[in-house]
Design an enzyme around this catalytic site. Structure first.
Site, PDB file in Angstrom:
ATOM      1  N   LYS A 233       0.851  -1.200   0.000  1.00 32.11           N
ATOM      2  CA  LYS A 233       0.000   0.000   0.000  1.00 32.11           C
ATOM      3  C   LYS A 233       0.886   1.249   0.000  1.00 32.11           C
ATOM      4  CE  LYS A 233      -2.979   2.621   3.174  1.00 32.11           C
ATOM      5  NZ  LYS A 233      -3.578   2.612   4.534  1.00 32.11           N
ATOM      6  N   LYS A 245      -9.530  13.157   8.582  1.00 35.02           N
ATOM      7  CA  LYS A 245      -8.998  12.782   9.882  1.00 35.02           C
ATOM      8  C   LYS A 245      -8.841  14.018  10.766  1.00 35.02           C
ATOM      9  CE  LYS A 245      -5.987   9.046   8.138  1.00 35.02           C
ATOM     10  NZ  LYS A 245      -6.476   7.910   8.917  1.00 35.02           N
ATOM     11  N   ASP A 256       1.871   6.287   5.815  1.00 36.79           N
ATOM     12  CA  ASP A 256       0.822   5.421   5.276  1.00 36.79           C
ATOM     13  C   ASP A 256       1.259   4.709   4.003  1.00 36.79           C
ATOM     14  OD1 ASP A 256      -1.619   4.327   5.890  1.00 36.79           O
ATOM     15  OD2 ASP A 256      -2.784   5.766   4.726  1.00 36.79           O
ATOM     16  N   ASP A 315     -11.918   7.314   4.293  1.00 36.60           N
ATOM     17  CA  ASP A 315     -10.677   7.050   5.025  1.00 36.60           C
ATOM     18  C   ASP A 315     -10.337   5.564   5.029  1.00 36.60           C
ATOM     19  OD1 ASP A 315      -8.436   7.788   6.444  1.00 36.60           O
ATOM     20  OD2 ASP A 315      -9.435   7.740   8.400  1.00 36.60           O
ATOM     21  N   ARG A 319      -7.546  -0.159   1.232  1.00 37.84           N
ATOM     22  CA  ARG A 319      -8.070  -1.424   0.703  1.00 37.84           C
ATOM     23  C   ARG A 319      -8.561  -1.268  -0.733  1.00 37.84           C
ATOM     24  NH1 ARG A 319     -12.296  -1.627   5.478  1.00 37.84           N
ATOM     25  NH2 ARG A 319     -10.464  -0.630   6.377  1.00 37.84           N
TER      26      ARG A 319
END
Length: 467
Positions: A233, A245, A256, A315, A319
């Site tokens: 990812k 967020k 991330d 958010d 996935r």
């Protein structure tokens, strides 16, 4: 990158300071055998046989000083036993006093030298100099150096702020790895993603054009070898999108892309070790930004697989990009797929920062990863792909929702979502890793961290040994 090969060398009898290894059980016996000057020095330094404790021991001559350190088990060193010494000892050359094998402890010695000083005008420890460790196990040196280099790569990529590690920078990092190993490198960018990789495009389209979304792919190895896919990812910054967020949660979102960092470092280990595989690395690199064309809660996205996904939360974007990448990987019919992602806060609530949550569609595969991770001092913890929670991802209008309501079982439902995009017949393991160390430990500074990387590599070495 530090030249770790200069810090771990073959012991050919060159001058070096001794390191005495003791544990709580052996310390008193060892102490009784020491000369008076050593016992006096230990008393003066108030040395106690506690983990990571260390002291300097005088020799007969001023230059003959040695060191002692306490470990959990002197007969079986861990990866981190010598890491504290590597952080605190003066520059110089060292060997174990009993001439024993350092075993896995060489890794911690090397990683203790890691510094992220890209933005410092005066790098830390610049004037101290290197601390070199000697070993008689010459055959282990090369792999230990490679592992330390892979950890270094993950840390550097994760620690670098998004302004210098956005999608184009992550692409350059991957291209550099590809060039080092003569791998084939391709990138699909921007609007070219819209048809073939619609979820990657949707997540990344709100970013500035300089940070356009992209799918980075690397292929390497003989076409006749077993095919494996590594996926990471690469959300280079996650604002949360329109489900924004809070600032406290956004502060660390430069990390991330930690899954991409793990997958890239693992790919380099595979290639540098010449494992007999046909490797396919995939990194969907995006910034989940906010602008007038950001994807919205309630939107329904098409996917490369043909499934339609209703967006319950912008958010839960990681996935989505992984879904398209998993589909692409499955088209090549790999026998094994490993993916890495900083995917859910739920995994951190369940397992904390040190333990990546592991999901797999084969229990034997999961068990072996857990066992190998334990042996490599790189633990992972299996969580279930509990199909009873699949209903949490039901959508009233689409094939599936990207996020469940209520917050229950967030790591499990995320893994169940990913499983829908795994190709038939492939063994698959998913690492929901934190990629970050919130407080320092010996050999493991605060900041970006490789968690699950060495467990995964140990599995690949076992499944695909070099002839």
């Amino acid at each position: 990158m530090s030249d770790y090969a200069d810090l771990l060398k073959a012991d050919t009898g060159q001058p070096a300071h001794d390191i005495h290894i003791v544990d709580a059980d052996s310390y008193e016996g060892w102490l009784a055998a020491q000369p008076e000057r050593v016992r006096t020095a230990l008393a003066a330094q108030r040395y106690r046989a506690k983990p990571y404790a260390h002291a300097i021991l005088p020799g007969e001559k001023a230059e003959d000083w040695a060191a002692v350190t306490t470990v959990a088990n002197a007969a079986s060193l861990s990866s981190w036993c010598l890491a504290k010494l590597a952080e605190v000892l003066p520059a110089g050359t060292y060997r174990l006093a009993d001439g024993g094998d350092i075993g896995p402890a060489g890794l911690g010695w090397l990683t203790a030298h890691y510094r992220f000083d890209r933005y410092r005008s005066a790098p830390e420890d610049a004037a101290i100099g290197p601390r070199v460790l000697l070993t008689g196990d010459v055959a282990r040196i090369e792999q230990t150096v490679r592992l330390a280099g892979a950890v270094h790569l993950v840390r550097d990529l994760v620690n670098t702020p998004t302004a210098d590690m956005g999608p184009p920078d992550l692409e350059k990092a991957a291209e550099a790895v590809a060039r080092r190993h003569d791998a084939t490198f391709t990138v699909t960018r921007g609007d070219a993603l819209e048809q073939g990789y619609p979820m990657i495009h949707a997540v990344g389209r709100a970013a500035h054009r300089d940070y356009a979304p992209r799918l980075i792919e690397l292929t390497w190895g003989h076409a006749d070898h077993p095919r494996i896919a590594l996926i990471g990812k690469g959300v280079c910054f996650d604002s949360g999108g329109l489900d924004i967020k809070p600032s406290s949660a956004m502060r660390l979102m430069k990390k991330d892309m930690g899954g991409a960092a793990h997958a890239l470092a693992l790919a380099e280990l595979v290639m540098a070790s010449a494992l007999p595989v046909r490797l396919h690395l995939l990194i969907p690199a995006v910034e989940n930004a906010i602008s007038g064309n950001a994807f919205r809660p309630g939107d329904v996205l098409a996917s490369r697989k043909g499934l339609h996904v209703e967006i319950g939360n912008t958010d839960a974007e990681g996935r989505l990009v992984l879904g398209d990448a998993l589909t692409r990987a499955g088209e090549e019919k790999p026998e094994l797929i490993l993916d890495f992602a900083t995917l859910t806060g739920a995994a951190r609530v369940a397992l904390g920062p040190d333990l990546p949550a592991l999901f797999a569609n084969d229990d034997d595969l999961a068990r072996r990863l857990v066992e190998l991770g334990r042996k490599a001092d790189d633990p992972v913890w299996q969580l279930p792909l509990w199909t009873g929670y699949a209903d949490m991802l039901k959508s009233d209008i689409a094939d599936v929702a990207n996020a469940g309501e209520g917050g229950f079982a967030g790591a499990i439902t995320a893994a169940l979502f990913l499983q829908k995009f795994v190709g038939e017949g492939a063994l698959w393991a998913h690492f929901d890793t934190f990629a970050w160390r919130p407080s320092a430990k010996p050999g493991r500074p605060k900041g970006g961290e490789a968690l699950g990387l060495r467990a995964a590599f140990a599995l690949l070495q076992e499944r695909y040994p070099r002839p």
